[in-house]
Design a protein around this motif. Structure first.
Motif, PDB file in Angstrom:
ATOM      1  N   VAL A   1       0.673  -1.107   0.201  1.00 33.44           N
ATOM      2  CA  VAL A   1      -0.252   0.085  -0.016  1.00 33.44           C
ATOM      3  C   VAL A   1       0.685   1.196  -0.238  1.00 33.44           C
ATOM      4  O   VAL A   1       1.896   1.161   0.534  1.00 33.44           O
ATOM      5  CB  VAL A   1      -0.873   0.006   1.234  1.00 33.44           C
ATOM      6  CG1 VAL A   1      -2.116  -0.961   1.060  1.00 33.44           C
ATOM      7  CG2 VAL A   1      -0.283  -0.063   2.582  1.00 33.44           C
ATOM      8  N   THR A   2       0.874   2.212  -0.726  1.00 32.17           N
ATOM      9  CA  THR A   2       1.277   3.544  -0.823  1.00 32.17           C
ATOM     10  C   THR A   2       0.163   4.648  -0.637  1.00 32.17           C
ATOM     11  O   THR A   2      -0.962   4.265  -1.074  1.00 32.17           O
ATOM     12  CB  THR A   2       2.056   3.665  -2.153  1.00 32.17           C
ATOM     13  OG1 THR A   2       1.067   3.576  -3.078  1.00 32.17           O
ATOM     14  CG2 THR A   2       3.092   2.767  -2.306  1.00 32.17           C
ATOM     15  N   PHE A   3       0.787   5.753  -0.058  1.00 31.82           N
ATOM     16  CA  PHE A   3       0.005   6.885   0.184  1.00 31.82           C
ATOM     17  C   PHE A   3       0.370   8.054  -0.368  1.00 31.82           C
ATOM     18  O   PHE A   3       1.490   8.575  -0.236  1.00 31.82           O
ATOM     19  CB  PHE A   3      -0.115   7.151   1.895  1.00 31.82           C
ATOM     20  CG  PHE A   3      -0.797   6.019   2.600  1.00 31.82           C
ATOM     21  CD1 PHE A   3      -2.109   6.217   3.116  1.00 31.82           C
ATOM     22  CD2 PHE A   3      -0.158   4.755   2.638  1.00 31.82           C
ATOM     23  CE1 PHE A   3      -2.521   5.220   3.898  1.00 31.82           C
ATOM     24  CE2 PHE A   3      -0.641   3.773   3.361  1.00 31.82           C
ATOM     25  CZ  PHE A   3      -2.002   3.860   3.984  1.00 31.82           C
ATOM     26  N   ASP A   4      -0.515   8.742  -0.923  1.00 29.37           N
ATOM     27  CA  ASP A   4      -0.219  10.021  -1.717  1.00 29.37           C
ATOM     28  C   ASP A   4      -0.621  11.149  -0.819  1.00 29.37           C
ATOM     29  O   ASP A   4      -1.348  10.873   0.074  1.00 29.37           O
ATOM     30  CB  ASP A   4      -1.233  10.489  -2.858  1.00 29.37           C
ATOM     31  CG  ASP A   4      -1.165   9.563  -4.258  1.00 29.37           C
ATOM     32  OD1 ASP A   4       0.110   8.805  -4.310  1.00 29.37           O
ATOM     33  OD2 ASP A   4      -2.060   9.314  -5.197  1.00 29.37           O
ATOM     34  N   ASP A   5       0.139  12.253  -0.940  1.00 24.47           N
ATOM     35  CA  ASP A   5       0.006  13.647  -0.374  1.00 24.47           C
ATOM     36  C   ASP A   5      -1.582  13.977  -0.500  1.00 24.47           C
ATOM     37  O   ASP A   5      -1.956  13.856  -1.504  1.00 24.47           O
ATOM     38  CB  ASP A   5       0.920  14.629  -0.696  1.00 24.47           C
ATOM     39  CG  ASP A   5       2.357  14.193  -0.219  1.00 24.47           C
ATOM     40  OD1 ASP A   5       2.316  13.437   0.629  1.00 24.47           O
ATOM     41  OD2 ASP A   5       3.166  14.681  -0.787  1.00 24.47           O
ATOM     42  N   ALA A   6      -2.206  14.341   0.431  1.00 23.27           N
ATOM     43  CA  ALA A   6      -3.713  14.978   0.374  1.00 23.27           C
ATOM     44  C   ALA A   6      -3.501  16.380   0.167  1.00 23.27           C
ATOM     45  O   ALA A   6      -2.813  17.171   0.837  1.00 23.27           O
ATOM     46  CB  ALA A   6      -4.457  14.631   1.633  1.00 23.27           C
ATOM     47  N   VAL A   7      -4.053  17.197  -1.097  1.00 26.31           N
ATOM     48  CA  VAL A   7      -4.015  18.057  -1.286  1.00 26.31           C
ATOM     49  C   VAL A   7      -5.112  18.986  -1.082  1.00 26.31           C
ATOM     50  O   VAL A   7      -6.365  18.495  -1.308  1.00 26.31           O
ATOM     51  CB  VAL A   7      -3.592  18.392  -3.056  1.00 26.31           C
ATOM     52  CG1 VAL A   7      -1.988  17.800  -3.286  1.00 26.31           C
ATOM     53  CG2 VAL A   7      -4.507  17.496  -3.634  1.00 26.31           C
ATOM     54  N   PRO A   8      -5.166  20.492  -0.946  1.00 24.22           N
ATOM     55  CA  PRO A   8      -6.318  21.057  -0.612  1.00 24.22           C
ATOM     56  C   PRO A   8      -7.419  21.490  -1.854  1.00 24.22           C
ATOM     57  O   PRO A   8      -6.635  21.489  -2.937  1.00 24.22           O
ATOM     58  CB  PRO A   8      -5.879  22.363  -0.146  1.00 24.22           C
ATOM     59  CG  PRO A   8      -4.468  22.720  -0.774  1.00 24.22           C
ATOM     60  CD  PRO A   8      -3.865  21.248  -0.933  1.00 24.22           C
ATOM     61  N   LEU A   9      -8.689  21.567  -1.680  1.00 24.68           N
ATOM     62  CA  LEU A   9      -9.404  21.537  -2.736  1.00 24.68           C
ATOM     63  C   LEU A   9      -9.928  23.125  -2.659  1.00 24.68           C
ATOM     64  O   LEU A   9     -10.644  23.295  -3.590  1.00 24.68           O
ATOM     65  CB  LEU A   9     -10.589  20.622  -2.536  1.00 24.68           C
ATOM     66  CG  LEU A   9     -10.416  19.133  -2.571  1.00 24.68           C
ATOM     67  CD1 LEU A   9     -11.500  18.274  -2.583  1.00 24.68           C
ATOM     68  CD2 LEU A   9      -9.892  18.837  -4.070  1.00 24.68           C
ATOM     69  N   GLN A  10      -9.244  23.894  -1.932  1.00 25.96           N
ATOM     70  CA  GLN A  10      -9.654  25.249  -1.985  1.00 25.96           C
ATOM     71  C   GLN A  10      -8.652  26.084  -1.429  1.00 25.96           C
ATOM     72  O   GLN A  10      -7.520  25.643  -1.274  1.00 25.96           O
ATOM     73  CB  GLN A  10     -11.071  25.315  -1.024  1.00 25.96           C
ATOM     74  CG  GLN A  10     -10.545  24.815   0.672  1.00 25.96           C
ATOM     75  CD  GLN A  10     -11.789  24.685   1.421  1.00 25.96           C
ATOM     76  OE1 GLN A  10     -12.272  23.366   1.483  1.00 25.96           O
ATOM     77  NE2 GLN A  10     -12.045  25.806   2.205  1.00 25.96           N
ATOM     78  N   LYS A  11      -8.951  27.432  -1.206  1.00 25.92           N
ATOM     79  CA  LYS A  11      -7.977  28.359  -0.533  1.00 25.92           C
ATOM     80  C   LYS A  11      -7.718  27.829   1.043  1.00 25.92           C
ATOM     81  O   LYS A  11      -8.770  27.879   1.537  1.00 25.92           O
ATOM     82  CB  LYS A  11      -8.352  29.709  -0.855  1.00 25.92           C
ATOM     83  CG  LYS A  11      -7.076  30.741  -0.441  1.00 25.92           C
ATOM     84  CD  LYS A  11      -7.625  32.116  -0.626  1.00 25.92           C
ATOM     85  CE  LYS A  11      -6.626  33.149   0.169  1.00 25.92           C
ATOM     86  NZ  LYS A  11      -7.132  34.421   0.043  1.00 25.92           N
ATOM     87  N   VAL A  12      -6.753  27.999   1.447  1.00 28.63           N
ATOM     88  CA  VAL A  12      -6.436  27.233   2.741  1.00 28.63           C
ATOM     89  C   VAL A  12      -6.303  28.575   3.696  1.00 28.63           C
ATOM     90  O   VAL A  12      -5.507  29.269   3.340  1.00 28.63           O
ATOM     91  CB  VAL A  12      -5.174  26.595   2.957  1.00 28.63           C
ATOM     92  CG1 VAL A  12      -4.842  26.034   4.406  1.00 28.63           C
ATOM     93  CG2 VAL A  12      -5.324  25.230   2.011  1.00 28.63           C
ATOM     94  N   GLU A  13      -7.073  28.202   4.603  1.00 23.30           N
ATOM     95  CA  GLU A  13      -7.136  29.257   5.824  1.00 23.30           C
ATOM     96  C   GLU A  13      -6.349  28.703   7.115  1.00 23.30           C
ATOM     97  O   GLU A  13      -6.752  27.669   7.317  1.00 23.30           O
ATOM     98  CB  GLU A  13      -8.431  29.891   5.918  1.00 23.30           C
ATOM     99  CG  GLU A  13      -9.291  30.777   4.788  1.00 23.30           C
ATOM    100  CD  GLU A  13     -10.857  31.133   5.404  1.00 23.30           C
ATOM    101  OE1 GLU A  13     -10.790  31.060   6.470  1.00 23.30           O
ATOM    102  OE2 GLU A  13     -11.258  31.593   4.559  1.00 23.30           O
ATOM    103  N   THR A  14      -5.731  29.589   7.793  1.00 28.71           N
ATOM    104  CA  THR A  14      -4.975  29.402   8.783  1.00 28.71           C
ATOM    105  C   THR A  14      -5.604  30.162   9.700  1.00 28.71           C
ATOM    106  O   THR A  14      -5.887  31.285   9.730  1.00 28.71           O
ATOM    107  CB  THR A  14      -3.493  29.422   8.866  1.00 28.71           C
ATOM    108  OG1 THR A  14      -3.047  30.815   8.239  1.00 28.71           O
ATOM    109  CG2 THR A  14      -2.776  28.505   7.615  1.00 28.71           C
ATOM    110  N   LEU A  15      -5.512  29.819  11.127  1.00 34.43           N
ATOM    111  CA  LEU A  15      -5.510  30.664  12.391  1.00 34.43           C
ATOM    112  C   LEU A  15      -4.522  31.292  12.611  1.00 34.43           C
ATOM    113  O   LEU A  15      -3.429  31.121  12.265  1.00 34.43           O
ATOM    114  CB  LEU A  15      -6.044  29.639  13.694  1.00 34.43           C
ATOM    115  CG  LEU A  15      -7.160  28.670  13.307  1.00 34.43           C
ATOM    116  CD1 LEU A  15      -7.398  27.773  14.643  1.00 34.43           C
ATOM    117  CD2 LEU A  15      -8.617  29.622  12.803  1.00 34.43           C
TER     118      LEU A  15
END
Length: 714
Positions: A451-465
């Motif tokens: 099993v191998t895992f891809d990086d999960a990429v954002p589907l939107q503009k990312v907001e940080t606190l």
């Protein structure tokens, strides 16, 4: 057994009175009972019953629940144990709990082929490769991928970025495939009843402890541990208590550590009042342990919490009887000179003992390894760094343990791994599902992950606190055995050397609401800045987590899996039953309410056409088609049910506890934050404000935590 007012700290009574947990009338009643005066009238008895802290029914039993029966209902997690019951009540709280270990390990289907690998191998073929080739041809032939739709439910923080920002290579925040792999592999081990490997699943070290107080009156549950410590550290000689630890000097030459013994009868004592006078010290100066040198003489200062009974003149000390001095507290410090070293007796310290000593994270006093670097003396024509110490030898003449002071912290005889049931220990002859699927690397054999895992990429503009200093991330503290070990004895707390010692299992963190306060408290900020002032790293770390509601997409690719292996993998994402909201934990800060993510998993399987058709009417031919996972999950569960009764029981127990801990609906219950709160304190800086550490209150099991919250709403 009733409360004795003399056993209760007056400050604690004042605090309880201020908070409304007890009335002045109840305090007066307790005082009357303690003095044996004025028998209570029937009316007073009813009043005392109404105000009792504890309902005694089942109170001291490991399976008993704490009850508070006064008119003011206490939220779970706020009560303190004030009575010397046989066992402390289960009122400890923590942001974590445990998934129980299996009673049997589920052996992978691959093991059948590995057992006959020699006969499966063709001429000059590697036997393990032959076993895998046959395994994949006959059983493991499923290929495809799992699409992951991820949404952050609480703030999430994964480190690795610049200036403590979220991990974002190239400026784009991602959830690394390695983080997803670690989370999924841990869950896979649980649902497949996997084995535990030393140094991988648990660092196999010897924890340290000290149990000085005679606990028979106030803490009877500590009696056996106290006796064990006392037997090790002391003995009787001519009617007097003798300290068994040998005096000497810790010494390093090159990369090797040794201890030089002190000549006989050369360990000396000095009254503490005279020591303070000679070094011009005040009460505050002796609150902490230290080593003070005067020329070649080293004084072993033991930190004292109370100094009000120290100032006894030499005349009073000499005239006082042993009985009189018993209530005075510690009156002498020890000192020794390097001129009295017996250079003919140098004892080597095994590397394992050094590693164990360095691994004692709960030592609050002198760290002798660091202390050694402060003084350089010439011994036997060689220069070396040195510090006074006390030590014990094993039967072979090697140093078994060492420490600062005659009553230092000693290691338990048993290592942590010895508290893991033998049937769960990893065995090279019983490959579990996780090792078969996620790969293994041993000296004698290895194979890659399927099993191998891809990086999960954002589907939107990312907001940080907004960047802020987070609450102090408490390190695992297994020395708190009332939290980390199963407490299934009726009269004694189970410690690491207890015959019944058994770790509770896989540590998991509870969920919290999105607005859960992860920011450092004023006290934590003060401690953190004090650390920086002392030249140490800050305790409170500045972070910039992702905001809740951020969506990502990722994927897991797999090849050559069996139906059962794939079923176990899909089961991880299909744990929830009706009305349950299964949410997972990832990244850093899980203990302070960060890292909750919801995952929707969709299965795609190769349909066998990838090598037959290149194009179709829509362009490139898609050979992987979406499939429901039910068939594969059912195949895995059928395999489990075909095993032993203990295996099946372990599987259902693990899944049930996972569902309990991962259900985000828990956060909707009133009082949830208090029921899963970290008990303040227990850092190396002695920030210890919660008496439940001192009282060794027991942590309930996961189901017990939920039941207590449901039955006692704030």
């Amino acid at each position: 057994m009733g409360l004795n007012i003399a056993d209760i700290d007056p400050k604690m009574l004042d605090e309880l009175l201020a908070k409304g947990f007890i009335t002045q009338e109840q305090i007066d009643s307790l005082r009357k009972d303690s003095m044996g005066k004025n028998k209570s009238t029937e009316k007073e008895k009813k009043s005392a019953t109404k105000g009792n802290f504890h309902n005694r029914q089942g109170f001291g039993h490991p399976n008993g629940n704490y009850r508070q029966t006064s008119s003011k209902q206490l939220p779970y997690g706020e009560a303190l144990d004030l009575s010397p019951e046989v066992l402390p009540p289960m009122i400890a709280t923590a942001p974590y709990n445990f998934i129980p270990l299996p009673k049997a390990v589920l052996v992978s289907q691959l093991q059948i082929y590995l057992d006959k690998k020699e006969e499966l191998a063709a001429e000059k073929e590697d036997p393990v490769s032959a076993a895998f080739r046959t395994y994949m041809a006959e059983k493991a032939n499923l290929n495809g991928h799992i699409e992951l739709a991820i949404e952050t439910i609480t703030p999430v923080f994964i480190g690795g970025g610049e200036n403590d920002k979220f991990f974002a290579p190239g400026g784009k925040p991602i959830i690394p495939g390695s983080s997803l792999r670690g989370m999924v592999k841990n869950l896979y081990k649980i649902v497949t009843c996997g084995s535990w490997k030393s140094e991988e699943d648990l660092k196999n070290t010897h924890l340290y402890y000290r149990c000085l107080m005679a606990p028979k009156s106030k803490m009877p549950f500590f009696a056996k541990l106290h006796e064990k410590y006392a037997d090790y550290m002391t003995s009787m000689e001519n009617g007097h208590v003798k300290k068994n630890a040998k005096p000497g000097f810790l010494f390093k030459q090159g990369n090797k550590w040794h201890i030089y013994s002190l000549l006989p009868n050369k360990l000396r004592s000095i009254p503490i009042w005279k020591y303070m006078y000679d070094f011009k010290l005040n009460d505050r100066d002796i609150k902490h342990s230290s080593v003070r040198w005067d020329g070649h003489t080293a004084y072993v200062q033991i930190g004292l919490l109370s100094t009000d009974k120290l100032k006894r003149s030499q005349e009073k000390l000499e005239k006082a009887t042993t009985a009189e001095r018993a209530g005075w507290g510690k009156q002498y410090y020890k000192y020794m000179s390097i001129d009295d070293i017996d250079t003919s007796k140098r004892y080597p310290i095994p590397d394992s003992v050094i590693e164990s000593y360095q691994g004692d994270k709960n030592r609050c006093g002198v760290d002798l390894m660091k202390e050694v670097r402060k003084k350089n003396f010439k011994i036997k024509d060689k220069n070396g760094f040195i510090a006074p110490c006390f030590f014990f030898l094993d039967d072979a003449g090697n140093v078994k343990s060492f420490g600062h002071g005659q009553s230092y912290r000693i290691p338990y005889d048993n290592s942590i791994m010895e508290a893991v049931p033998q049937q769960v220990h990893y065995s090279k002859d019983k490959i579990d599902f996780a090792s078969a699927v996620f790969g293994i690397s041993r000296k004698d054999v290895s194979w890659a992950s399927r099993v191998t895992f891809d990086d999960a990429v954002p589907l939107q503009k990312v907001e940080t606190l907004k960047s802020a200093e987070s609450r102090i991330l408490m390190q695992p503290n297994p020395t708190a055995f009332q939290l980390y070990l199963k407490q299934n004895q009726k009269d004694q707390l189970v410690h690491w050397d207890h015959p019944a010692a058994e770790v509770r299992g896989y540590k998991f963190y509870w969920h919290n609401k999105p607005n859960h306060n992860w920011h450092a408290t004023a006290k934590e900020l003060e401690l953190s800045r004090d650390n920086v002032f002392k030249g140490k790293a800050p305790l409170a770390r500045k972070i910039e987590p992702l905001a809740p509601g951020t969506k990502f997409e990722g994927s897991i690719h797999f090849h050559d899996l069996t139906k059962e292996e794939l079923g176990a993998l899909m089961l991880i994402f299909k744990l929830g039953k009706k009305n349950e909201d299964i949410v997972y934990k990832i990244g850093m800060g899980k203990s302070i309410g960060l890292g909750s993510i919801r995952i929707k998993a969709t299965l795609f399987l190769e349909d066998g056409s990838r090598y037959k058709t290149l194009f179709d009417n829509d362009g490139w031919h898609e050979s992987q088609q979406e499939e429901a996972p039910d068939e594969y999950i059912a195949a895995y569960e059928a395999l489990v049910k075909a095993g032993t009764g203990s295996l099946t029981e372990s599987y259902y127990e693990a899944v049930e506890n996972l569902r309990l801990m991962l259900d985000y609906n828990n956060t909707k219950m009133a009082g949830w934050d208090k029921a899963t709160a970290q008990m303040d304190g227990d850092t190396k800086d002695r920030y210890r404000e919660d008496k439940r550490f001192e009282k060794r209150n027991i942590l309930p099991e996961a189901a017990g935590v939920i039941d207590k919250v449901r039955n006692r709403k704030a």
